[in-house]
Design an enzyme around this catalytic site. Structure first.
Site, PDB file in Angstrom:
ATOM      1  N   ASP A 191     -11.792 -28.646   6.987  1.00  0.00           N
ATOM      2  CA  ASP A 191     -10.743 -27.640   7.195  1.00  0.00           C
ATOM      3  C   ASP A 191      -9.544 -27.944   6.305  1.00  0.00           C
ATOM      4  OD1 ASP A 191      -9.618 -25.374   8.289  1.00  0.00           O
ATOM      5  OD2 ASP A 191      -8.832 -26.382  10.062  1.00  0.00           O
ATOM      6  N   LYS A 194      -9.919 -25.450   0.333  1.00  0.00           N
ATOM      7  CA  LYS A 194     -11.236 -24.826   0.281  1.00  0.00           C
ATOM      8  C   LYS A 194     -12.008 -25.204  -0.980  1.00  0.00           C
ATOM      9  CE  LYS A 194      -9.494 -23.386   3.919  1.00  0.00           C
ATOM     10  NZ  LYS A 194      -9.667 -24.293   5.078  1.00  0.00           N
ATOM     11  N   ASP A 219     -14.745 -24.649   8.347  1.00  0.00           N
ATOM     12  CA  ASP A 219     -13.915 -23.516   8.770  1.00  0.00           C
ATOM     13  C   ASP A 219     -13.533 -22.663   7.566  1.00  0.00           C
ATOM     14  OD1 ASP A 219     -12.430 -21.847  10.395  1.00  0.00           O
ATOM     15  OD2 ASP A 219     -10.636 -23.111  10.342  1.00  0.00           O
ATOM     16  N   ASN A 220     -13.143 -21.423   7.849  1.00  0.00           N
ATOM     17  CA  ASN A 220     -12.610 -20.497   6.833  1.00  0.00           C
ATOM     18  C   ASN A 220     -13.587 -20.232   5.690  1.00  0.00           C
ATOM     19  OD1 ASN A 220      -9.645 -22.319   7.388  1.00  0.00           O
ATOM     20  ND2 ASN A 220      -9.905 -20.204   8.058  1.00  0.00           N
TER      21      ASN A 220
END
Length: 264
Positions: A191, A194, A219-220
């Site tokens: 997390d 990115k 995540d994301n």
């Protein structure tokens, strides 16, 4: 003349307040790019200037005001309430947080690595579910975030379960075995930046930090998005992956978590 001017100013102020408080927040709930620009650029910058504080400092104040010391779940609830009703922040959030909880509970890990601590929200969620002999190592590059996270973790009463280390993930991953005596991680939560998901995953493979059955939870992966990581993880014979559809924290924008089991 004066009354007309006064009415015009009052009406204009009311329109601006309505735009700021309700109309724009409603619109950005459904648009990824606008949501990130609005919350991370405009609102955060304006509140930093007006309050002479930072978003992490305001989040910590909300925890200290509304959460019970030593109660991790009350800390999580206080942050969720702050982010939903006061000021958005880039935590994993309550909706995706439930998915995170289920993965942690199912895996029942002994050694956990978290890449990207921010203010400690997901750190607290994970650590609160770990058995007494488990260890959570969380890595944060930003020293200001790390400072706040340590206070949030201490407020939750979880400081004995968590090792927070400051620095770049690419520098620290090769040192994990030496620093903490950890051979492999049972669960890794990604997390952080990115563009570091893929190189850090490959680095963990190279350093032998993943065993057969190790779980990567990212995540994301949709917003802001990690296309190179998803392409690699979904097509590599070393992994078996599953996507959990959800929403960007505290919005209606599509986002999700990618769970990938290392097959060796």
């Amino acid at each position: 003349m004066l009354l007309t001017l006064l009415y015009s100013c009052t009406g204009g102020a009311a329109v601006l307040y309505a735009l700021y408080r309700w109309i724009i927040p409603f619109i950005v709930q459904y648009h990824a790019g606008l949501a990130l620009i609005w919350h991370d650029k405009f609102v955060e910058g304006m509140l930093d200037m007006l309050t002479r504080s930072t978003r992490p400092q305001r989040l910590l104040a909300a925890v200290q005001k509304n959460a019970t010391r030593g109660d991790p779940r009350s800390v999580v609830r206080a942050i969720d309430q702050f982010c939903r009703h006061k000021e958005w922040a880039m935590n994993v959030g309550d909706e995706k947080g439930c998915i995170l909880d289920s993965v942690v509970s199912e895996a029942n890990p002994t050694y956990v690595l978290e890449l990207g601590t921010y203010c400690g929200y997901s750190t607290v969620r994970i650590a609160s579910l770990l058995s007494p002999n488990s260890k959570l190592i969380t890595v944060e590059f930003n020293p200001e975030y790390a400072k706040i996270a340590r206070q949030v973790i201490a407020w939750a009463g979880l400081q004995d379960k968590i090792h927070l280390v400051e620095g770049a993930s690419g520098d620290l991953i090769p040192k994990m075995q030496e620093m903490f005596g950890v051979k492999t991680f049972d669960l890794v939560f990604l997390d952080h930046w990115k563009d570091r998901y893929l190189p850090d995953t490959k680095l963990m493979e190279k350093c032998g930090l993943l065993r057969k059955g190790s779980i990567l939870l990212a995540d994301n992966v949709i917003c802001p998005g990690t296309p190179d990581y998803l392409e690699y993880i979904r097509n590599s014979p070393q992994y078996e992956s599953q996507y959990f559809k959800s929403h960007l924290e505290y919005t209606k924008v599509e986002d999700g978590l990618e769970k990938s089991v290392f097959l060796g």
